[in-house]
Design a protein around this motif. Structure first.
Motif, PDB file in Angstrom:
ATOM      1  N   THR A  79      -7.824  76.602  74.453  1.00 30.75           N
ATOM      2  CA  THR A  79      -8.539  75.382  74.818  1.00 30.75           C
ATOM      3  C   THR A  79      -9.978  75.746  75.152  1.00 30.75           C
ATOM      4  O   THR A  79     -10.298  76.930  75.309  1.00 30.75           O
ATOM      5  CB  THR A  79      -7.845  74.669  76.004  1.00 30.75           C
ATOM      6  OG1 THR A  79      -8.423  73.374  76.166  1.00 30.75           O
ATOM      7  CG2 THR A  79      -8.001  75.437  77.304  1.00 30.75           C
ATOM      8  N   SER A  80     -10.816  74.755  75.269  1.00 30.06           N
ATOM      9  CA  SER A  80     -12.221  74.991  75.573  1.00 30.06           C
ATOM     10  C   SER A  80     -12.404  75.492  76.998  1.00 30.06           C
ATOM     11  O   SER A  80     -11.724  75.033  77.921  1.00 30.06           O
ATOM     12  CB  SER A  80     -13.007  73.682  75.405  1.00 30.06           C
ATOM     13  OG  SER A  80     -14.327  73.828  75.885  1.00 30.06           O
ATOM     14  N   HIS A  81     -13.348  76.395  77.163  1.00 29.37           N
ATOM     15  CA  HIS A  81     -13.667  76.859  78.517  1.00 29.37           C
ATOM     16  C   HIS A  81     -14.228  75.727  79.384  1.00 29.37           C
ATOM     17  O   HIS A  81     -14.250  75.836  80.600  1.00 29.37           O
ATOM     18  CB  HIS A  81     -14.616  78.063  78.494  1.00 29.37           C
ATOM     19  CG  HIS A  81     -15.832  77.904  77.633  1.00 29.37           C
ATOM     20  ND1 HIS A  81     -16.279  78.931  76.834  1.00 29.37           N
ATOM     21  CD2 HIS A  81     -16.683  76.884  77.436  1.00 29.37           C
ATOM     22  CE1 HIS A  81     -17.369  78.535  76.194  1.00 29.37           C
ATOM     23  NE2 HIS A  81     -17.631  77.308  76.545  1.00 29.37           N
ATOM     24  N   SER A  82     -14.654  74.641  78.776  1.00 23.78           N
ATOM     25  CA  SER A  82     -15.146  73.498  79.554  1.00 23.78           C
ATOM     26  C   SER A  82     -14.013  72.812  80.325  1.00 23.78           C
ATOM     27  O   SER A  82     -14.274  71.984  81.195  1.00 23.78           O
ATOM     28  CB  SER A  82     -15.847  72.483  78.651  1.00 23.78           C
ATOM     29  OG  SER A  82     -14.926  71.870  77.781  1.00 23.78           O
ATOM     30  N   LEU A  83     -12.777  73.177  80.017  1.00 17.41           N
ATOM     31  CA  LEU A  83     -11.612  72.601  80.702  1.00 17.41           C
ATOM     32  C   LEU A  83     -11.006  73.586  81.698  1.00 17.41           C
ATOM     33  O   LEU A  83      -9.885  73.393  82.157  1.00 17.41           O
ATOM     34  CB  LEU A  83     -10.559  72.182  79.673  1.00 17.41           C
ATOM     35  CG  LEU A  83     -11.022  71.142  78.644  1.00 17.41           C
ATOM     36  CD1 LEU A  83      -9.938  70.894  77.605  1.00 17.41           C
ATOM     37  CD2 LEU A  83     -11.419  69.847  79.328  1.00 17.41           C
ATOM     38  N   LEU A  84     -11.738  74.619  82.047  1.00 16.66           N
ATOM     39  CA  LEU A  84     -11.126  75.652  82.885  1.00 16.66           C
ATOM     40  C   LEU A  84     -10.735  75.172  84.271  1.00 16.66           C
ATOM     41  O   LEU A  84      -9.731  75.600  84.822  1.00 16.66           O
ATOM     42  CB  LEU A  84     -11.984  76.914  82.940  1.00 16.66           C
ATOM     43  CG  LEU A  84     -13.336  76.943  83.618  1.00 16.66           C
ATOM     44  CD1 LEU A  84     -13.231  77.217  85.095  1.00 16.66           C
ATOM     45  CD2 LEU A  84     -14.175  78.020  82.964  1.00 16.66           C
ATOM     46  N   LEU A  85     -11.500  74.260  84.851  1.00 15.67           N
ATOM     47  CA  LEU A  85     -11.184  73.787  86.202  1.00 15.67           C
ATOM     48  C   LEU A  85      -9.824  73.092  86.243  1.00 15.67           C
ATOM     49  O   LEU A  85      -9.048  73.294  87.168  1.00 15.67           O
ATOM     50  CB  LEU A  85     -12.282  72.844  86.707  1.00 15.67           C
ATOM     51  CG  LEU A  85     -12.360  72.635  88.209  1.00 15.67           C
ATOM     52  CD1 LEU A  85     -12.519  73.960  88.954  1.00 15.67           C
ATOM     53  CD2 LEU A  85     -13.522  71.713  88.560  1.00 15.67           C
ATOM     54  N   GLU A  86      -9.535  72.309  85.217  1.00 12.80           N
ATOM     55  CA  GLU A  86      -8.233  71.627  85.189  1.00 12.80           C
ATOM     56  C   GLU A  86      -7.126  72.517  84.625  1.00 12.80           C
ATOM     57  O   GLU A  86      -5.950  72.209  84.808  1.00 12.80           O
ATOM     58  CB  GLU A  86      -8.325  70.312  84.407  1.00 12.80           C
ATOM     59  CG  GLU A  86      -8.669  70.474  82.939  1.00 12.80           C
ATOM     60  CD  GLU A  86      -8.978  69.152  82.267  1.00 12.80           C
ATOM     61  OE1 GLU A  86      -8.189  68.753  81.376  1.00 12.80           O
ATOM     62  OE2 GLU A  86      -9.984  68.522  82.617  1.00 12.80           O
ATOM     63  N   THR A  87      -7.485  73.612  83.972  1.00 14.72           N
ATOM     64  CA  THR A  87      -6.488  74.496  83.370  1.00 14.72           C
ATOM     65  C   THR A  87      -6.044  75.610  84.309  1.00 14.72           C
ATOM     66  O   THR A  87      -4.867  75.959  84.365  1.00 14.72           O
ATOM     67  CB  THR A  87      -7.060  75.115  82.066  1.00 14.72           C
ATOM     68  OG1 THR A  87      -7.541  74.059  81.224  1.00 14.72           O
ATOM     69  CG2 THR A  87      -6.012  75.904  81.322  1.00 14.72           C
ATOM     70  N   LEU A  88      -6.982  76.175  85.062  1.00 14.23           N
ATOM     71  CA  LEU A  88      -6.647  77.271  85.980  1.00 14.23           C
ATOM     72  C   LEU A  88      -5.792  76.760  87.133  1.00 14.23           C
ATOM     73  O   LEU A  88      -6.024  75.654  87.638  1.00 14.23           O
ATOM     74  CB  LEU A  88      -7.925  77.903  86.540  1.00 14.23           C
ATOM     75  CG  LEU A  88      -8.794  78.679  85.560  1.00 14.23           C
ATOM     76  CD1 LEU A  88     -10.113  79.084  86.226  1.00 14.23           C
ATOM     77  CD2 LEU A  88      -8.064  79.910  85.049  1.00 14.23           C
ATOM     78  N   PRO A  89      -4.835  77.558  87.588  1.00 18.94           N
ATOM     79  CA  PRO A  89      -4.048  77.134  88.750  1.00 18.94           C
ATOM     80  C   PRO A  89      -4.924  77.019  90.000  1.00 18.94           C
ATOM     81  O   PRO A  89      -5.853  77.806  90.193  1.00 18.94           O
ATOM     82  CB  PRO A  89      -2.999  78.238  88.907  1.00 18.94           C
ATOM     83  CG  PRO A  89      -3.424  79.359  88.033  1.00 18.94           C
ATOM     84  CD  PRO A  89      -4.430  78.858  87.062  1.00 18.94           C
ATOM     85  N   PRO A 117     -23.829  74.457  73.805  1.00 22.42           N
ATOM     86  CA  PRO A 117     -24.462  74.468  75.121  1.00 22.42           C
ATOM     87  C   PRO A 117     -23.795  73.543  76.133  1.00 22.42           C
ATOM     88  O   PRO A 117     -23.652  73.899  77.305  1.00 22.42           O
ATOM     89  CB  PRO A 117     -25.901  74.037  74.837  1.00 22.42           C
ATOM     90  CG  PRO A 117     -25.923  73.500  73.463  1.00 22.42           C
ATOM     91  CD  PRO A 117     -24.762  74.081  72.737  1.00 22.42           C
ATOM     92  N   GLU A 118     -23.345  72.383  75.675  1.00 21.55           N
ATOM     93  CA  GLU A 118     -22.749  71.430  76.610  1.00 21.55           C
ATOM     94  C   GLU A 118     -21.483  72.000  77.253  1.00 21.55           C
ATOM     95  O   GLU A 118     -21.330  71.958  78.484  1.00 21.55           O
ATOM     96  CB  GLU A 118     -22.421  70.100  75.895  1.00 21.55           C
ATOM     97  CG  GLU A 118     -23.632  69.405  75.294  1.00 21.55           C
ATOM     98  CD  GLU A 118     -24.084  69.960  73.934  1.00 21.55           C
ATOM     99  OE1 GLU A 118     -25.202  69.599  73.510  1.00 21.55           O
ATOM    100  OE2 GLU A 118     -23.348  70.760  73.318  1.00 21.55           O
ATOM    101  N   SER A 119     -20.589  72.543  76.440  1.00 21.40           N
ATOM    102  CA  SER A 119     -19.331  73.061  76.992  1.00 21.40           C
ATOM    103  C   SER A 119     -19.566  74.348  77.776  1.00 21.40           C
ATOM    104  O   SER A 119     -18.906  74.587  78.793  1.00 21.40           O
ATOM    105  CB  SER A 119     -18.290  73.277  75.887  1.00 21.40           C
ATOM    106  OG  SER A 119     -18.736  74.232  74.955  1.00 21.40           O
ATOM    107  N   THR A 120     -20.520  75.164  77.355  1.00 19.27           N
ATOM    108  CA  THR A 120     -20.820  76.396  78.083  1.00 19.27           C
ATOM    109  C   THR A 120     -21.366  76.082  79.472  1.00 19.27           C
ATOM    110  O   THR A 120     -20.925  76.664  80.471  1.00 19.27           O
ATOM    111  CB  THR A 120     -21.811  77.271  77.285  1.00 19.27           C
ATOM    112  OG1 THR A 120     -21.200  77.646  76.044  1.00 19.27           O
ATOM    113  CG2 THR A 120     -22.186  78.518  78.057  1.00 19.27           C
TER     114      THR A 120
END
Length: 195
Positions: A79-89, A117-120
């Protein structure tokens, strides 16, 4: 050479920030080289979370981790790193000691698929909100292609205005090399909140 090249310097910074038992993020898994490096740094008691949108990158990283016997220390997300906050426990929020981005496209992969740039910037913002005090984010910026130039400019505009009381921002580059050599941006979460 006394002055480190970009990739060795990136690893030097991560090595200084990460210890046995820490949590790390590889925000652009690619072929898994950084994922392996991070997994070795955090040791058996630590954990690495890796992100990449491409199935071939996740497969390559899984194979490389298995080859080194490190697959038990890493969780990979396609998945995109832009979703890390909702993906990480939630349990790792405030505990991430180091994160790395290698921006651009997958080496040997489809050059039409590149980081944006936006997702980064979204991913960096999210990481800064859950990085532990003294934690570091290292971004290796490849800007030898049109999308890379756009990402470079947006990222530099973003980091230039980060609050210095909260984040130390470093740009490390060779200024006399030809053909748009990569450069590094490092962001350190200020532990003391001072100037």
């Amino acid at each position: 050479m006394a002055i480190m090249n970009i990739l060795p310097f990136a690893r030097f910074l991560l090595d200084g920030a990460l210890e046995e038992g820490d949590i790390a993020v590889d925000a652009t898994v690619g072929n898994g080289h950084d994922t392996v490096f991070l997994a070795e740094l955090v040791g058996e008691r630590g954990h690495v979370f890796g992100f990449d949108i491409q199935a071939e990158a996740i497969a390559a990283a899984r194979a490389r981790l298995a080859e080194h016997g490190l697959d038990g220390r890493v969780t990979l997300f396609q998945t995109s790193h832009s979703l890390l906050l909702e993906t990480l426990p939630d349990s790792v929020h405030g505990r991430i000691a180091g994160a790395v981005f290698n921006l651009g496209y997958l080496p040997g992969g489809n050059k039409q698929i590149a980081t944006k740039p936006e997702s980064t910037i979204q991913a960096v913002e999210q990481l800064l909100s859950i990085l532990k005090p003294g934690g570091i984010i290292v971004l290796v910026v490849y800007h030898g292609h049109p999308e890379g130039k756009r990402e470079r400019d947006a990222l530099l505009d973003y980091v230039r205005f980060l609050d210095q009381r909260r984040v130390h921002a470093l740009k490390y580059e060779f200024i006399n090399r030809q053909n748009n050599p990569p450069f590094l941006i490092a962001l350190e979460n200020r532990a003391d909140g001072g100037a």
